[in-house]
Design an enzyme around this catalytic site. Structure first.
Site, PDB file in Angstrom:
ATOM      1  N   ASP A  15       0.833  -1.206   0.000  1.00  0.00           N
ATOM      2  CA  ASP A  15       0.000   0.000   0.000  1.00  0.00           C
ATOM      3  C   ASP A  15       0.868   1.257   0.000  1.00  0.00           C
ATOM      4  O   ASP A  15       2.004   1.240   0.467  1.00  0.00           O
ATOM      5  CB  ASP A  15      -0.915  -0.024   1.238  1.00  0.00           C
ATOM      6  CG  ASP A  15      -2.053   0.976   1.124  1.00  0.00           C
ATOM      7  OD1 ASP A  15      -2.437   1.335  -0.017  1.00  0.00           O
ATOM      8  OD2 ASP A  15      -2.556   1.407   2.173  1.00  0.00           O
ATOM      9  N   ASN A  17       1.156   3.463  -2.885  1.00  0.00           N
ATOM     10  CA  ASN A  17       1.645   3.897  -4.201  1.00  0.00           C
ATOM     11  C   ASN A  17       1.132   5.287  -4.577  1.00  0.00           C
ATOM     12  O   ASN A  17       1.882   6.133  -5.066  1.00  0.00           O
ATOM     13  CB  ASN A  17       1.160   2.932  -5.302  1.00  0.00           C
ATOM     14  CG  ASN A  17       1.769   1.559  -5.195  1.00  0.00           C
ATOM     15  OD1 ASN A  17       2.690   1.347  -4.417  1.00  0.00           O
ATOM     16  ND2 ASN A  17       1.249   0.615  -5.976  1.00  0.00           N
ATOM     17  N   ARG A  19      -0.141   7.755  -2.660  1.00  0.00           N
ATOM     18  CA  ARG A  19       0.362   8.843  -1.816  1.00  0.00           C
ATOM     19  C   ARG A  19       1.834   9.129  -2.118  1.00  0.00           C
ATOM     20  O   ARG A  19       2.284  10.272  -2.087  1.00  0.00           O
ATOM     21  CB  ARG A  19       0.161   8.497  -0.328  1.00  0.00           C
ATOM     22  CG  ARG A  19      -1.272   8.739   0.140  1.00  0.00           C
ATOM     23  CD  ARG A  19      -1.562   8.047   1.432  1.00  0.00           C
ATOM     24  NE  ARG A  19      -1.684   6.601   1.243  1.00  0.00           N
ATOM     25  CZ  ARG A  19      -1.542   5.704   2.203  1.00  0.00           C
ATOM     26  NH1 ARG A  19      -1.254   6.098   3.425  1.00  0.00           N
ATOM     27  NH2 ARG A  19      -1.688   4.429   1.940  1.00  0.00           N
ATOM     28  N   ARG A  28      -0.965   9.332  -9.866  1.00  0.00           N
ATOM     29  CA  ARG A  28      -1.013   8.075  -9.101  1.00  0.00           C
ATOM     30  C   ARG A  28      -0.437   6.901  -9.900  1.00  0.00           C
ATOM     31  O   ARG A  28       0.193   6.004  -9.338  1.00  0.00           O
ATOM     32  CB  ARG A  28      -2.464   7.748  -8.710  1.00  0.00           C
ATOM     33  CG  ARG A  28      -3.053   8.692  -7.651  1.00  0.00           C
ATOM     34  CD  ARG A  28      -4.505   8.326  -7.355  1.00  0.00           C
ATOM     35  NE  ARG A  28      -4.646   6.948  -6.924  1.00  0.00           N
ATOM     36  CZ  ARG A  28      -4.448   6.526  -5.673  1.00  0.00           C
ATOM     37  NH1 ARG A  28      -4.154   7.379  -4.720  1.00  0.00           N
ATOM     38  NH2 ARG A  28      -4.574   5.252  -5.374  1.00  0.00           N
ATOM     39  N   HIS A  32       2.070   3.490  -9.081  1.00  0.00           N
ATOM     40  CA  HIS A  32       1.864   2.065  -9.360  1.00  0.00           C
ATOM     41  C   HIS A  32       3.033   1.499 -10.173  1.00  0.00           C
ATOM     42  O   HIS A  32       3.468   0.374  -9.944  1.00  0.00           O
ATOM     43  CB  HIS A  32       0.539   1.858 -10.109  1.00  0.00           C
ATOM     44  CG  HIS A  32      -0.665   2.248  -9.297  1.00  0.00           C
ATOM     45  ND1 HIS A  32      -0.845   1.837  -7.994  1.00  0.00           N
ATOM     46  CD2 HIS A  32      -1.749   3.024  -9.599  1.00  0.00           C
ATOM     47  CE1 HIS A  32      -1.982   2.335  -7.531  1.00  0.00           C
ATOM     48  NE2 HIS A  32      -2.546   3.058  -8.476  1.00  0.00           N
ATOM     49  N   LEU A 127      10.860 -20.369  -5.238  1.00  0.00           N
ATOM     50  CA  LEU A 127       9.924 -19.594  -4.410  1.00  0.00           C
ATOM     51  C   LEU A 127       8.601 -19.639  -5.149  1.00  0.00           C
ATOM     52  O   LEU A 127       8.578 -19.692  -6.371  1.00  0.00           O
ATOM     53  CB  LEU A 127      10.396 -18.135  -4.333  1.00  0.00           C
ATOM     54  CG  LEU A 127       9.444 -17.135  -3.648  1.00  0.00           C
ATOM     55  CD1 LEU A 127       9.836 -16.987  -2.176  1.00  0.00           C
ATOM     56  CD2 LEU A 127       9.500 -15.757  -4.286  1.00  0.00           C
ATOM     57  N   GLU A 195       1.983 -13.229  12.592  1.00  0.00           N
ATOM     58  CA  GLU A 195       2.529 -12.003  13.181  1.00  0.00           C
ATOM     59  C   GLU A 195       2.267 -10.857  12.192  1.00  0.00           C
ATOM     60  O   GLU A 195       2.280 -11.062  10.980  1.00  0.00           O
ATOM     61  CB  GLU A 195       4.042 -12.161  13.416  1.00  0.00           C
ATOM     62  CG  GLU A 195       4.393 -13.274  14.383  1.00  0.00           C
ATOM     63  CD  GLU A 195       3.894 -12.990  15.800  1.00  0.00           C
ATOM     64  OE1 GLU A 195       4.037 -11.844  16.252  1.00  0.00           O
ATOM     65  OE2 GLU A 195       3.354 -13.921  16.438  1.00  0.00           O
TER      66      GLU A 195
END
Ligand code: IPE
Ligand code: IPE
Ligand code: MG
Length: 229
Positions: A15, A17, A19, A28, A32, A127, A195
């Protein structure tokens, strides 16, 4: 003696991007684009420098359709561009690509591209990178229960867990960048005993040094899972 926690499955709410871009006087969309570059850097670091086996990244939520059409369209085009370009990174780093969420709402072209990359990388075990696309935890749970089509006696934590989009075991750590302290409908079931770590850094500025320090912090946390230790 203290035993260190080991992190097998990391999830990130990417989160901040928009701002980040606004603070720089940019559109904006530039945020991104910068965020897409961070995905690549963080993924490569996870494969090459950590024991993480699964990295789940929140890229587009079931609520993000509420944004202006121009931003949604841009995000769809960016995803297509990103996937085409990153195929090479997946091959070079033996990354298996997967998706959670309901991509039946995406264009046929994008769905085909996603399927192609999943097929081409499915044997890789460096991965597993999972993008959460049109993902909402409530939607995932509803789809899982429908998929089960089970009678009351057949319903159990195990059967629901297996019907979810994410058969990847326990989620150890969730990081949210960008300063907000909420889950925004992400992995509600899987996060039961994860966590949590909230970083103020906007996603485009999030780097491997901060990631490593969060992993170090996680390794020393005391996890009880409801019991005593
Ligand atoms: C996260 O950044 C990316 C997506 C949700 C697609 P945002 O676009 O939410 O950026 P902020 O939170 O407005 O800064
Ligand atoms: C969460 O970020 C979704 C993604 C990062 C893809 P949002 O920016 O959509 O979350 P809210 O609206 O601030 O809760
Ligand atoms: Mg946001």
């Amino acid at each position: 003696m203290e035993t260190k926690n080991s992190i097998k499955h990391l999830a990130i709410i990417m989160d901040g991007n928009g701002r980040w871009a606004k603070a720089k006087g940019l559109a904006r969309s530039k945020g991104h684009e910068a965020g897409a570059k961070t995905i690549k850097d963080i993924t490569k670091y996870c494969v090459n420098h950590t024991n993480i086996k699964t990295l789940t990244l929140y890229a587009f939520s079931t609520e993000n359709w509420k944004r202006p059409k121009s931003e949604v369209d841009f995000l769809m085009r960016l995803l297509e561009r990103y996937l085409k370009k990153e195929l090479q990174t997946y091959h070079e780093n033996k990354i298996c690509f997967d998706v959670i969420g309901d991509i039946s709402k995406f264009s046929t072209k994008l769905q085909k591209l996603i399927q192609k990359i999943k097929d081409q990388t499915k044997e890789y075990d460096g991965l597993t990178q999972i993008l959460a696309l049109n993902y909402g935890a409530r939607d995932e749970i509803v789809r899982a229960v429908k998929k089960l089509n089970a009678t009351a006696s057949e319903i159990s934590e195990e059967s629901i867990a297996q019907a979810l989009d994410t058969p990847y075991g326990e989620l150890d750590l969730l990081i949210r960048t960008g300063g907000e302290r909420r889950l925004s409908n992400f992995l509600l079931w899987q996060l039961s005993y994860s966590e949590l770590y909230f970083s103020n850094t906007p996603w485009p500025d999030f780097g491997i040094n901060e990631l490593q320090s969060i992993i170090d912090d996680f390794e020393h946390r005391k996890r009880n899972f409801g019991g005593l230790r």
